[in-house]
Motif scaffolding. Structure first.
Motif, PDB file in Angstrom:
ATOM      1  N   SER A  15     -15.643 -28.379  -5.332  1.00  0.00           N
ATOM      2  CA  SER A  15     -15.163 -27.007  -5.510  1.00  0.00           C
ATOM      3  C   SER A  15     -15.139 -26.597  -6.983  1.00  0.00           C
ATOM      4  CB  SER A  15     -13.799 -26.818  -4.849  1.00  0.00           C
ATOM      5  OG  SER A  15     -12.836 -27.671  -5.392  1.00  0.00           O
ATOM      6  N   PHE A  16     -14.845 -27.525  -7.879  1.00  0.00           N
ATOM      7  CA  PHE A  16     -14.856 -27.212  -9.312  1.00  0.00           C
ATOM      8  C   PHE A  16     -16.281 -26.927  -9.781  1.00  0.00           C
ATOM      9  CE2 PHE A  16     -14.846 -28.278 -13.845  1.00  0.00           C
ATOM     10  CZ  PHE A  16     -13.790 -27.495 -14.289  1.00  0.00           C
ATOM     11  N   ASP A  17     -17.195 -27.805  -9.413  1.00  0.00           N
ATOM     12  CA  ASP A  17     -18.600 -27.602  -9.790  1.00  0.00           C
ATOM     13  C   ASP A  17     -19.143 -26.302  -9.185  1.00  0.00           C
ATOM     14  OD1 ASP A  17     -18.488 -29.961 -11.213  1.00  0.00           O
ATOM     15  OD2 ASP A  17     -19.537 -31.153  -9.695  1.00  0.00           O
ATOM     16  N   PHE A  18     -18.750 -26.024  -7.944  1.00  0.00           N
ATOM     17  CA  PHE A  18     -19.174 -24.788  -7.287  1.00  0.00           C
ATOM     18  C   PHE A  18     -18.614 -23.575  -8.039  1.00  0.00           C
ATOM     19  CE2 PHE A  18     -18.523 -21.408  -4.111  1.00  0.00           C
ATOM     20  CZ  PHE A  18     -19.842 -21.236  -3.691  1.00  0.00           C
ATOM     21  N   SER A  19     -17.363 -23.645  -8.445  1.00  0.00           N
ATOM     22  CA  SER A  19     -16.756 -22.537  -9.193  1.00  0.00           C
ATOM     23  C   SER A  19     -17.543 -22.244 -10.465  1.00  0.00           C
ATOM     24  CB  SER A  19     -15.302 -22.853  -9.549  1.00  0.00           C
ATOM     25  OG  SER A  19     -14.503 -22.864  -8.398  1.00  0.00           O
ATOM     26  N   LEU A  20     -17.952 -23.284 -11.157  1.00  0.00           N
ATOM     27  CA  LEU A  20     -18.748 -23.095 -12.378  1.00  0.00           C
ATOM     28  C   LEU A  20     -20.079 -22.417 -12.058  1.00  0.00           C
ATOM     29  CD1 LEU A  20     -18.089 -26.484 -14.205  1.00  0.00           C
ATOM     30  CD2 LEU A  20     -17.109 -24.242 -14.750  1.00  0.00           C
ATOM     31  N   MET A  21     -20.685 -22.813 -10.948  1.00  0.00           N
ATOM     32  CA  MET A  21     -21.944 -22.187 -10.529  1.00  0.00           C
ATOM     33  C   MET A  21     -21.727 -20.718 -10.156  1.00  0.00           C
ATOM     34  SD  MET A  21     -23.459 -25.292  -8.191  1.00  0.00           S
ATOM     35  CE  MET A  21     -24.833 -24.352  -7.574  1.00  0.00           C
ATOM     36  N   VAL A  22     -20.626 -20.426  -9.482  1.00  0.00           N
ATOM     37  CA  VAL A  22     -20.306 -19.057  -9.084  1.00  0.00           C
ATOM     38  C   VAL A  22     -20.089 -18.190 -10.325  1.00  0.00           C
ATOM     39  CG1 VAL A  22     -18.507 -17.616  -8.032  1.00  0.00           C
ATOM     40  CG2 VAL A  22     -19.426 -19.557  -6.778  1.00  0.00           C
ATOM     41  N   ILE A  23     -19.377 -18.716 -11.300  1.00  0.00           N
ATOM     42  CA  ILE A  23     -19.149 -17.964 -12.536  1.00  0.00           C
ATOM     43  C   ILE A  23     -20.487 -17.596 -13.178  1.00  0.00           C
ATOM     44  CG2 ILE A  23     -18.284 -18.146 -14.911  1.00  0.00           C
ATOM     45  CD1 ILE A  23     -15.974 -19.892 -13.682  1.00  0.00           C
ATOM     46  N   GLU A  24     -21.379 -18.562 -13.261  1.00  0.00           N
ATOM     47  CA  GLU A  24     -22.692 -18.312 -13.858  1.00  0.00           C
ATOM     48  C   GLU A  24     -23.488 -17.277 -13.062  1.00  0.00           C
ATOM     49  OE1 GLU A  24     -26.670 -20.939 -14.667  1.00  0.00           O
ATOM     50  OE2 GLU A  24     -24.739 -21.883 -15.096  1.00  0.00           O
ATOM     51  N   TYR A  25     -23.463 -17.397 -11.738  1.00  0.00           N
ATOM     52  CA  TYR A  25     -24.189 -16.455 -10.879  1.00  0.00           C
ATOM     53  C   TYR A  25     -23.603 -15.049 -11.015  1.00  0.00           C
ATOM     54  CZ  TYR A  25     -26.462 -14.457  -6.772  1.00  0.00           C
ATOM     55  OH  TYR A  25     -27.202 -13.653  -5.927  1.00  0.00           O
ATOM     56  N   CYS A  26     -22.274 -14.954 -11.054  1.00  0.00           N
ATOM     57  CA  CYS A  26     -21.622 -13.642 -11.171  1.00  0.00           C
ATOM     58  C   CYS A  26     -21.921 -12.996 -12.523  1.00  0.00           C
ATOM     59  CB  CYS A  26     -20.119 -13.769 -10.941  1.00  0.00           C
ATOM     60  SG  CYS A  26     -19.727 -14.092  -9.206  1.00  0.00           S
ATOM     61  N   GLU A  27     -22.075 -13.808 -13.545  1.00  0.00           N
ATOM     62  CA  GLU A  27     -22.479 -13.265 -14.841  1.00  0.00           C
ATOM     63  C   GLU A  27     -23.871 -12.643 -14.749  1.00  0.00           C
ATOM     64  OE1 GLU A  27     -21.916 -16.560 -17.531  1.00  0.00           O
ATOM     65  OE2 GLU A  27     -19.771 -16.139 -17.729  1.00  0.00           O
ATOM     66  N   GLN A  28     -24.761 -13.276 -13.987  1.00  0.00           N
ATOM     67  CA  GLN A  28     -26.096 -12.698 -13.754  1.00  0.00           C
ATOM     68  C   GLN A  28     -25.978 -11.375 -13.016  1.00  0.00           C
ATOM     69  OE1 GLN A  28     -28.654 -15.313 -11.561  1.00  0.00           O
ATOM     70  NE2 GLN A  28     -28.628 -16.920 -13.101  1.00  0.00           N
ATOM     71  N   LEU A  29     -25.123 -11.349 -11.987  1.00  0.00           N
ATOM     72  CA  LEU A  29     -24.931 -10.114 -11.223  1.00  0.00           C
ATOM     73  C   LEU A  29     -24.418  -8.994 -12.125  1.00  0.00           C
ATOM     74  CD1 LEU A  29     -23.328 -11.363  -7.871  1.00  0.00           C
ATOM     75  CD2 LEU A  29     -25.707 -10.744  -8.301  1.00  0.00           C
ATOM     76  N   GLU A  30     -23.476  -9.315 -12.981  1.00  0.00           N
ATOM     77  CA  GLU A  30     -22.925  -8.288 -13.871  1.00  0.00           C
ATOM     78  C   GLU A  30     -23.967  -7.791 -14.871  1.00  0.00           C
ATOM     79  OE1 GLU A  30     -19.116  -9.482 -15.438  1.00  0.00           O
ATOM     80  OE2 GLU A  30     -18.186  -9.216 -13.473  1.00  0.00           O
ATOM     81  N   LYS A  31     -24.818  -8.678 -15.349  1.00  0.00           N
ATOM     82  CA  LYS A  31     -25.903  -8.248 -16.242  1.00  0.00           C
ATOM     83  C   LYS A  31     -26.825  -7.259 -15.535  1.00  0.00           C
ATOM     84  CE  LYS A  31     -26.056 -12.282 -19.217  1.00  0.00           C
ATOM     85  NZ  LYS A  31     -26.750 -13.535 -19.541  1.00  0.00           N
ATOM     86  N   ASN A  32     -26.963  -7.458 -14.211  1.00  0.00           N
ATOM     87  CA  ASN A  32     -27.805  -6.568 -13.402  1.00  0.00           C
ATOM     88  C   ASN A  32     -27.026  -5.355 -12.887  1.00  0.00           C
ATOM     89  OD1 ASN A  32     -29.839  -8.436 -13.733  1.00  0.00           O
ATOM     90  ND2 ASN A  32     -29.609  -9.332 -11.706  1.00  0.00           N
ATOM     91  N   LYS A  33     -25.784  -5.212 -13.346  1.00  0.00           N
ATOM     92  CA  LYS A  33     -24.907  -4.102 -12.946  1.00  0.00           C
ATOM     93  C   LYS A  33     -24.581  -4.115 -11.451  1.00  0.00           C
ATOM     94  CE  LYS A  33     -26.368  -1.137 -16.764  1.00  0.00           C
ATOM     95  NZ  LYS A  33     -25.526  -1.737 -17.737  1.00  0.00           N
ATOM     96  N   GLN A  34     -24.519  -5.314 -10.875  1.00  0.00           N
ATOM     97  CA  GLN A  34     -24.163  -5.493  -9.471  1.00  0.00           C
ATOM     98  C   GLN A  34     -22.701  -5.944  -9.416  1.00  0.00           C
ATOM     99  OE1 GLN A  34     -27.492  -8.126  -9.259  1.00  0.00           O
ATOM    100  NE2 GLN A  34     -28.679  -6.714  -7.992  1.00  0.00           N
ATOM    101  N   PHE A  35     -21.831  -5.035  -9.876  1.00  0.00           N
ATOM    102  CA  PHE A  35     -20.440  -5.366 -10.143  1.00  0.00           C
ATOM    103  C   PHE A  35     -19.603  -5.632  -8.893  1.00  0.00           C
ATOM    104  CE2 PHE A  35     -21.750  -2.643 -13.761  1.00  0.00           C
ATOM    105  CZ  PHE A  35     -21.655  -3.600 -14.761  1.00  0.00           C
TER     106      PHE A  35
END
Length: 122
Positions: A15-35
């Motif tokens: 779950s910790f490793d997954f959380s880190l992956m989710v944070i990274e993916y969500c940063e990509q989404l935000e860069k794409n304005k998929q807030f």
């Protein structure tokens, strides 16, 4: 935070490793304005680990099961948001996250099944 805690507990590590992956993916989404999906996914995806961690200091077996059940609900919600990302046009690839959340769901399911059996036989 002590890394050895995560190394000794497969659920916490996953779950910790997954959380880190989710944070990274969500940063990509935000860069794409998929807030909208970024915020929903970030909340539910990181909540799995937080609830799993909280369960480690449960006051009773019933409290442990309750906290793990909440983690399982958050995992199912996370899976839903990831499916939306997977099938929405112009969203970054999330297949690895989907594979990881399926693995976490299996672990949480096994923990719940085993924990309930222990309560019934106690």
């Amino acid at each position: 935070m002590k890394r050895e805690l995560f190394d000794k507990n497969p659920l916490l590590k996953l779950s910790f490793d997954f959380s880190l992956m989710v944070i990274e993916y969500c940063e990509q989404l935000e860069k794409n304005k998929q807030f909208v999906l970024a915020r929903q996914l970030l909340k539910s995806g990181t909540s799995i680990g937080a609830n799993s961690m909280e369960a480690q200091n449960a006051e009773s077996k019933a409290d442990f099961i309750h906290k793990i059940r909440i983690a399982a609900k958050e995992a199912e919600e996370t899976q839903y948001w990831l499916w939306l990302c997977e099938y929405s046009p112009n969203y970054p690839d999330c297949k690895l996250l989907i594979n990881k959340i399926e693995e976490i769901n299996k672990v949480l399911g096994k923990i719940l099944t085993t924990s309930r059996k222990k309560i019934v036989t106690s």
